[in-house]
Design a protein around this motif. Structure first.
Motif, PDB file in Angstrom:
ATOM      1  N   HIS A 209      14.608  -0.340   5.043  1.00 11.11           N
ATOM      2  CA  HIS A 209      14.915   1.095   5.119  1.00 11.11           C
ATOM      3  C   HIS A 209      15.958   1.364   6.187  1.00 11.11           C
ATOM      4  O   HIS A 209      15.962   0.721   7.240  1.00 11.11           O
TER       5      HIS A 209
ATOM      6  N   ASP B 269       0.861  -1.181   0.000  1.00 12.95           N
ATOM      7  CA  ASP B 269       0.000   0.000   0.000  1.00 12.95           C
ATOM      8  C   ASP B 269       0.895   1.228   0.000  1.00 12.95           C
ATOM      9  O   ASP B 269       2.110   1.144   0.207  1.00 12.95           O
ATOM     10  N   GLY B 270       0.303   2.313  -0.236  1.00 12.60           N
ATOM     11  CA  GLY B 270       1.087   3.548  -0.252  1.00 12.60           C
ATOM     12  C   GLY B 270       2.111   3.504  -1.380  1.00 12.60           C
ATOM     13  O   GLY B 270       1.846   3.088  -2.497  1.00 12.60           O
ATOM     14  N   LYS B 271       3.291   3.984  -0.992  1.00 15.78           N
ATOM     15  CA  LYS B 271       4.371   4.020  -1.965  1.00 15.78           C
ATOM     16  C   LYS B 271       4.818   2.630  -2.389  1.00 15.78           C
ATOM     17  O   LYS B 271       5.362   2.447  -3.463  1.00 15.78           O
ATOM     18  N   HIS B 272       4.615   1.670  -1.538  1.00 21.14           N
ATOM     19  CA  HIS B 272       5.018   0.294  -1.881  1.00 21.14           C
ATOM     20  C   HIS B 272       4.243  -0.251  -3.083  1.00 21.14           C
ATOM     21  O   HIS B 272       4.725  -1.126  -3.798  1.00 21.14           O
ATOM     22  N   GLU B 273       3.060   0.247  -3.289  1.00 23.99           N
ATOM     23  CA  GLU B 273       2.193  -0.341  -4.319  1.00 23.99           C
ATOM     24  C   GLU B 273       2.747  -0.174  -5.728  1.00 23.99           C
ATOM     25  O   GLU B 273       2.552  -1.002  -6.587  1.00 23.99           O
ATOM     26  N   GLY B 274       3.495   0.835  -5.965  1.00 21.20           N
ATOM     27  CA  GLY B 274       3.996   1.075  -7.318  1.00 21.20           C
ATOM     28  C   GLY B 274       5.405   0.595  -7.556  1.00 21.20           C
ATOM     29  O   GLY B 274       5.967   0.811  -8.633  1.00 21.20           O
ATOM     30  N   LEU B 275       5.987   0.029  -6.541  1.00 20.59           N
ATOM     31  CA  LEU B 275       7.376  -0.402  -6.707  1.00 20.59           C
ATOM     32  C   LEU B 275       7.480  -1.680  -7.547  1.00 20.59           C
ATOM     33  O   LEU B 275       6.589  -2.538  -7.541  1.00 20.59           O
TER      34      LEU B 275
END
Length: 530
Positions: A530, A494-500
């Motif tokens: 991270h 979710d969030g930024k992880h979703e497009g990675l």
């Protein structure tokens, strides 16, 4: 003059004549000439003023003169010729005097113009010199006991047994020793010389005895001999013409001139193909070329090479149904005929040579009762394929006769349906494994899990209870994880992880031997990345 005077004068005249004749005649004539007594008859035998009487003798004995003129007979011989008749035949010696003094025992018959030879030398004079054989009378009084009048031709004494069908010169064929055999006859001088077996044939076989004028006559003239069939039966019934010498000769009917003009094609069995070069004795083993031979079937001469293998309903087909006289090979047995048998040729079988199936050993075998594939082909799947998928070892369940690699097996009947890319693979891709250079089959023993065929590139990262369920992420269409949903994992995107991209988080392992992508992390906290 009175009658008394007349009679007296006549008596005186008669007495004078008797006295005169008695003084002139040297003696009485013989009995045969007694009718010539008297002065008035003297000139019938004597020529006045001459002592020679021969001309007068011949005037009366015309038959003697005729023979002398022809230079024939005893009176024309050197012993008599030139002599006067009176030198041998005296007269006026009385009535009982024998004018002809003939000694039968001492007479030289050669002087008569007919030499006695052979049988003639041993017979009596009377056997020939008899009235019924004398051709002509020799005197006016037909006196008996004469030796004249005989002819010198054979037919003068002997019957013409040939009834005027041959020459009257019998000595051309016969001699005086015996009538048979005709030693002077030479058949070589005739228009038909005897050669070979003809020399041994009895004359009567060719010269038949017939009846002419009520008598049996052997026919020596007019016998037809222009062709052999004039005497011999044409056993070939004119199939080859009437010139038998084209094939036969006089030495033996069985001896055939095969090297000449004999044409076997005019017989009921023309010679074709290989038969043209066969020696006659190979078929005509008895040497009798006219003896009928069986030739309706090839086996009348040739043995059944197949030893009854092709017998059907107790009937064996003739060789010519498959072979020709041009050679045993190739066979004329066609694919169409083969397709009428219990085993129809289809696909690759049509291109398979006959010997591949019918000559496994040294001999041909056309009696093959089996029709299954495994009867000829090795079952390479034996013991590795469940028989429920191959009932009765019937290869046609999977394979086609066009090519072994052409397979139409319905994989749906198994526990593993072929889907996606699996449907595009060959059977060999999955069921033939090469290990250490050895190819092994795996059919019934092949498991259904993906790693039976595919390498687990994740190295058991997704193993659950000892099994890897590739289908949780992948389909049978490609290797992409089309079915994977990150929301079903421990770490939802979710969030930024979703497009990675995946590789941002899932990096290769540090294992230099097993270089694989790490998908499962023990630590999924933020600080692990991270």
């Amino acid at each position: 003059m009175g009658n008394g005077l007349k009679y007296g004068f006549l008596l005186l005249l008669m007495l004078v004549n008797v006295a005169v004749f008695a003084q002139i005649s040297p003696g009485d004539l013989s009995k045969v000439h007694a009718h010539l007594e008297g002065l008035t008859n003297c000139t019938k035998c004597h020529v006045l003023g001459e002592q020679e009487t021969t001309s007068k003798c011949l005037d009366c004995h015309k038959e003697i003169k005729a023979l002398i003129d022809k230079n024939k007979g005893y009176h024309a011989s050197f012993e008599v010729k030139g002599k006067k008749c009176a030198q041998c035949h005296g007269e006026h010696f009385g009535r009982d005097f024998k004018i002809v003094r003939f000694n039968e025992e001492q007479f030289d018959h050669n002087l008569a113009g007919f030499k006695l030879e052979g049988k003639h030398a041993s017979i009596k004079c009377a056997d020939c010199h008899k009235a019924q054989l004398i051709a002509e009378n020799i005197s006016q009084k037909k006196q008996p006991g004469t030796f004249l009048g005989m002819g010198t031709d054979c037919l003068s004494c002997h019957e013409d047994v040939h009834q005027n069908t041959l020459s009257k010169n019998c000595t051309q064929c016969h001699n005086q020793d015996a009538f048979n055999p005709a030693s002077g006859f030479d058949h070589s001088n005739t228009d038909f010389a005897l050669i070979g077996k003809h020399k041994e044939v009895e004359c009567v076989k060719c010269h038949a005895i017939t009846v002419q004028n009520g008598k049996e006559v052997q026919q020596f003239t007019g016998v037809k001999f222009a062709s052999c069939t004039s005497c011999h039966e044409d056993v070939h019934q004119n199939k080859f013409g009437n010139d038998c010498t084209k094939c036969h000769n006089e030495f033996s009917f069985k001896q055939i001139n095969t090297a000449t003009t004999f044409n076997h094609n005019q017989t009921d069995y023309p010679l074709l193909g290989k038969h043209q070069n066969i020696d006659c004795v190979k078929c005509h083993k008895s040497g009798n070329y006219t003896r009928a031979l069986q030739f309706q079937r090839c086996t009348d001469c040739h043995s059944d090479y197949h030893e009854g293998q092709l017998t059907k309903n107790d009937v064996s087909p003739d060789c010519k149904s498959c072979h020709s006289v041009n050679g045993f090979s190739p066979s004329s047995y066609s694919i169409e005929r083969h397709n009428e048998s219990r085993f129809s040729l289809q696909g690759s079988h049509m291109a398979t040579p006959c010997f591949a199936c019918h000559k496994k050993g040294d001999k041909w075998n056309f009696s093959i009762p089996e029709t299954r594939c495994v009867d000829c082909h090795e079952n390479i799947h034996k013991n590795v394929l469940d028989q429920k998928y191959m009932p009765e070892s019937d290869c046609k369940v999977c394979h086609h006769v066009e090519a072994w690699k052409q397979i139409e097996f319905d994989h749906k009947i198994t526990a593993f349906k072929l889907l996606g890319k699996h449907a595009e693979q060959t059977c060999r891709d999955c069921h033939f494994r090469k290990t250490n250079g050895i190819v092994k089959q795996q059919f019934s023993a092949l498991g259904e899990s993906c790693e039976n065929c595919h390498k687990d590139i994740h190295f058991n990262q997704f193993e659950v209870l000892g099994k890897n369920d590739c289908a949780r992420c992948h389909t049978f269409n490609n290797w992409r994880p089309d079915k994977f949903n990150h929301d079903d994992a421990r770490f939802k995107l979710d969030g930024k992880h979703e497009g990675l991209q995946c590789v941002v988080c899932h990096k290769s392992s540090d294992d230099l031997i097993r270089n694989y992508v790490v998908y499962k992390f023990e630590d999924i906290s933020c600080k692990s990345c991270h």
